[in-house]
Design a protein around this motif. Structure first.
Motif, PDB file in Angstrom:
ATOM      1  N   THR A 108       0.999  -1.014   0.106  1.00  0.00           N
ATOM      2  CA  THR A 108       0.118   0.017  -0.043  1.00  0.00           C
ATOM      3  C   THR A 108       1.055   1.226  -0.058  1.00  0.00           C
ATOM      4  O   THR A 108       1.930   1.149   0.799  1.00  0.00           O
ATOM      5  N   GLU A 109       0.492   2.293  -0.806  1.00  0.00           N
ATOM      6  CA  GLU A 109       1.378   3.616  -0.888  1.00  0.00           C
ATOM      7  C   GLU A 109       1.523   4.106   0.559  1.00  0.00           C
ATOM      8  O   GLU A 109       0.800   3.989   1.311  1.00  0.00           O
ATOM      9  N   GLY A 110       2.813   4.444   0.777  1.00  0.00           N
ATOM     10  CA  GLY A 110       3.288   5.265   1.883  1.00  0.00           C
ATOM     11  C   GLY A 110       3.942   4.185   2.827  1.00  0.00           C
ATOM     12  O   GLY A 110       4.384   4.602   3.923  1.00  0.00           O
ATOM     13  N   HIS A 111       4.136   2.844   2.291  1.00  0.00           N
ATOM     14  CA  HIS A 111       4.998   1.724   3.252  1.00  0.00           C
ATOM     15  C   HIS A 111       6.220   1.352   2.674  1.00  0.00           C
ATOM     16  O   HIS A 111       7.036   0.773   3.085  1.00  0.00           O
ATOM     17  N   GLN A 112       6.641   2.479   1.548  1.00  0.00           N
ATOM     18  CA  GLN A 112       7.989   1.850   0.858  1.00  0.00           C
ATOM     19  C   GLN A 112       9.095   2.284   1.914  1.00  0.00           C
ATOM     20  O   GLN A 112       9.097   3.109   2.841  1.00  0.00           O
ATOM     21  N   PRO A 113       9.926   1.341   2.159  1.00  0.00           N
ATOM     22  CA  PRO A 113      11.357   1.454   2.879  1.00  0.00           C
ATOM     23  C   PRO A 113      11.914   2.652   2.577  1.00  0.00           C
ATOM     24  O   PRO A 113      11.936   2.983   1.219  1.00  0.00           O
ATOM     25  N   HIS A 114      12.571   3.394   3.314  1.00  0.00           N
ATOM     26  CA  HIS A 114      13.303   4.636   3.067  1.00  0.00           C
ATOM     27  C   HIS A 114      14.403   4.200   2.174  1.00  0.00           C
ATOM     28  O   HIS A 114      15.179   3.112   2.168  1.00  0.00           O
ATOM     29  N   GLY A 115      14.493   4.975   0.759  1.00  0.00           N
ATOM     30  CA  GLY A 115      15.727   4.645  -0.083  1.00  0.00           C
ATOM     31  C   GLY A 115      15.258   3.727  -1.032  1.00  0.00           C
ATOM     32  O   GLY A 115      15.873   3.451  -2.231  1.00  0.00           O
ATOM     33  N   MET A 116      13.834   3.018  -1.061  1.00  0.00           N
ATOM     34  CA  MET A 116      13.571   1.901  -1.933  1.00  0.00           C
ATOM     35  C   MET A 116      12.390   2.700  -2.611  1.00  0.00           C
ATOM     36  O   MET A 116      11.279   2.801  -2.069  1.00  0.00           O
ATOM     37  N   MET A 117      12.431   2.965  -3.891  1.00  0.00           N
ATOM     38  CA  MET A 117      11.344   3.436  -4.582  1.00  0.00           C
ATOM     39  C   MET A 117      10.413   2.480  -5.037  1.00  0.00           C
ATOM     40  O   MET A 117      10.853   1.515  -6.016  1.00  0.00           O
ATOM     41  N   GLY A 118       9.240   2.409  -5.159  1.00  0.00           N
ATOM     42  CA  GLY A 118       8.259   1.552  -5.601  1.00  0.00           C
ATOM     43  C   GLY A 118       7.264   2.385  -6.939  1.00  0.00           C
ATOM     44  O   GLY A 118       7.288   3.588  -7.072  1.00  0.00           O
ATOM     45  N   LYS A 119       6.884   1.395  -7.726  1.00  0.00           N
ATOM     46  CA  LYS A 119       6.185   1.967  -8.980  1.00  0.00           C
ATOM     47  C   LYS A 119       4.672   1.880  -8.818  1.00  0.00           C
ATOM     48  O   LYS A 119       4.358   0.780  -8.610  1.00  0.00           O
ATOM     49  N   GLN A 120       3.991   3.043  -8.795  1.00  0.00           N
ATOM     50  CA  GLN A 120       2.539   3.109  -8.508  1.00  0.00           C
ATOM     51  C   GLN A 120       1.864   2.275  -9.652  1.00  0.00           C
ATOM     52  O   GLN A 120       1.969   2.736 -11.066  1.00  0.00           O
ATOM     53  N   ILE A 121       1.176   1.285  -9.621  1.00  0.00           N
ATOM     54  CA  ILE A 121       0.428   0.531 -10.619  1.00  0.00           C
ATOM     55  C   ILE A 121      -0.967   0.632 -10.510  1.00  0.00           C
ATOM     56  O   ILE A 121      -1.524   0.175 -11.421  1.00  0.00           O
ATOM     57  N   TRP A 122      -1.588   1.230  -9.160  1.00  0.00           N
ATOM     58  CA  TRP A 122      -2.906   1.299  -9.353  1.00  0.00           C
ATOM     59  C   TRP A 122      -3.223   2.547  -8.338  1.00  0.00           C
ATOM     60  O   TRP A 122      -2.427   2.761  -7.538  1.00  0.00           O
ATOM     61  N   ARG A 123      -4.213   3.304  -8.574  1.00  0.00           N
ATOM     62  CA  ARG A 123      -4.628   4.396  -7.477  1.00  0.00           C
ATOM     63  C   ARG A 123      -6.260   4.676  -7.660  1.00  0.00           C
ATOM     64  O   ARG A 123      -6.744   4.851  -8.808  1.00  0.00           O
ATOM     65  N   GLY A 124      -6.828   4.656  -6.689  1.00  0.00           N
ATOM     66  CA  GLY A 124      -8.228   4.571  -6.597  1.00  0.00           C
ATOM     67  C   GLY A 124      -8.779   5.401  -5.194  1.00  0.00           C
ATOM     68  O   GLY A 124      -8.160   5.465  -4.392  1.00  0.00           O
ATOM     69  N   PRO A 125     -10.262   5.375  -5.239  1.00  0.00           N
ATOM     70  CA  PRO A 125     -10.849   5.973  -4.116  1.00  0.00           C
ATOM     71  C   PRO A 125     -10.813   5.044  -2.888  1.00  0.00           C
ATOM     72  O   PRO A 125     -10.866   4.007  -3.162  1.00  0.00           O
ATOM     73  N   LEU A 126     -10.684   5.735  -1.572  1.00  0.00           N
ATOM     74  CA  LEU A 126     -10.934   5.013  -0.461  1.00  0.00           C
ATOM     75  C   LEU A 126     -12.417   5.231   0.058  1.00  0.00           C
ATOM     76  O   LEU A 126     -12.648   6.385  -0.055  1.00  0.00           O
ATOM     77  N   ARG A 127     -13.062   4.193   0.598  1.00  0.00           N
ATOM     78  CA  ARG A 127     -14.462   4.345   0.869  1.00  0.00           C
ATOM     79  C   ARG A 127     -14.778   3.830   2.171  1.00  0.00           C
ATOM     80  O   ARG A 127     -14.157   2.712   2.651  1.00  0.00           O
TER      81      ARG A 127
END
Length: 307
Positions: free
Chosen positions: A152-171
């Motif tokens: 989940t976005e926001g959990h990436q370890p420091h210095g490790m970049m992740g590629k966002q592959i989906w984005r959508g609404p929280l409900r």
């Protein structure tokens, strides 16, 4: 015996896609290493084959017609499948083990089809799948115990970049048989705070800003646990679009609940996997699977369930 109509030449489709995306016959010709006249001829042959004008010239360059736009999306899918077939059949058999991490709900809602297609194309590659929450997976990535991981976005370890592959609404999610949205404070079932869950922060912040009192009465390491509590009518929870279990429903403005922000899912690669053909190929399958699911080509809805 009735003869079948001729199929569409992938080379013609590729020329069309390159022109539609770049707006220029010249740029398309450079990409495929052919002359402009040869590429223009390919487009004429394609338009003759389908009986439609697919591209028109404008002051800003070549743009697809309405029928061309319809073809463009499908041509991309055809070419991706064509390239996958050729790459798979021409390449030597792939071997090795890929260590993949994923929250359990991602595994259930996103990965079955993706992993099945990968295993069918590369049966000699072993998949070692670890299901944990995003916080636990981030720790394993940091320790070098995983090659790839969905987080989940926001959990990436420091210095490790992740590629966002989906984005959508929280409900908001709750049981329609219980009027929990009228409680004060609102009872919530959310992810454990120790994982630093972005969903938890977003839900509590939205309620605070809207002047609602809330109390996290149930903590869970998985979204399944949060849904279980919500099904029992004990708390509200949050999720992104997915097929909800029977007995739960989406909630929001009609229940007096504040809007929630967009959330993303990222694919994280271990620096140690650079050059690992099997891991890179699986990453490609995952990215393409998410793209296809989002566009509905595989009959799936965009899903992101888990923190």
């Amino acid at each position: 015996m009735m003869s079948l109509p001729p199929g569409l030449d992938p080379d013609l489709l590729r020329a069309f896609v390159l022109i539609a995306e770049g707006g220029s016959v010249t740029r398309a010709a450079e990409r495929v290493g052919r002359t402009q006249s040869a590429v223009s001829m390919q487009i004429r042959r394609l338009e003759e084959a389908v009986g439609q004008t697919l591209l028109i010239r404008t002051p800003g360059g070549m743009v697809p017609t309405p029928r061309g736009l319809w073809l463009l999306e499908r041509a991309r899918a055809v070419l991706a499948l064509n390239d996958e077939i050729l790459a798979t059949l021409r390449a030597p058999p792939m071997t090795g083990t890929v260590r993949l991490g994923t929250p359990d709900d991602y595994a259930l809602n996103w990965l079955p089809g993706i992993l099945a297609r990968f295993a069918e194309a590369h049966p000699s590659v072993e998949l070692d799948v670890t299901c944990l929450n995003s916080g636990g997976l981030a720790e394993r990535m940091r320790a070098g115990q995983l090659d790839l991981s969905l987080l989940t976005e926001g959990h990436q370890p420091h210095g490790m970049m992740g590629k966002q592959i989906w984005r959508g609404p929280l409900r908001w999610v709750g049981s329609p048989s219980h009027a929990l949205h009228r409680r004060d404070p609102l009872p919530l079932a959310l992810a454990l705070d120790e994982s630093g869950c972005p969903w938890r922060r977003a839900a509590l912040s939205a309620l605070h800003d809207a002047g609602h009192r809330a109390r996290v009465t149930y903590n869970s390491a998985t979204q399944t646990g949060c849904f279980t509590v919500a099904l029992a009518g004990l708390a509200l929870t949050v999720s992104t679009p997915t097929a909800l279990p029977e007995g739960l429903t989406w909630m929001g403005e009609a229940e007096g609940l504040p809007p929630l922000p967009l959330m993303g899912i990222v694919l994280l690669r271990s620096p140690a996997m650079a050059g690992d053909r099997a891991a890179e190929t699986l990453a490609m399958y995952i990215e393409e699977g998410f793209r296809q699911a989002e566009s509905g080509r595989l009959g799936l809805s965009p899903v992101l369930v888990g923190a």
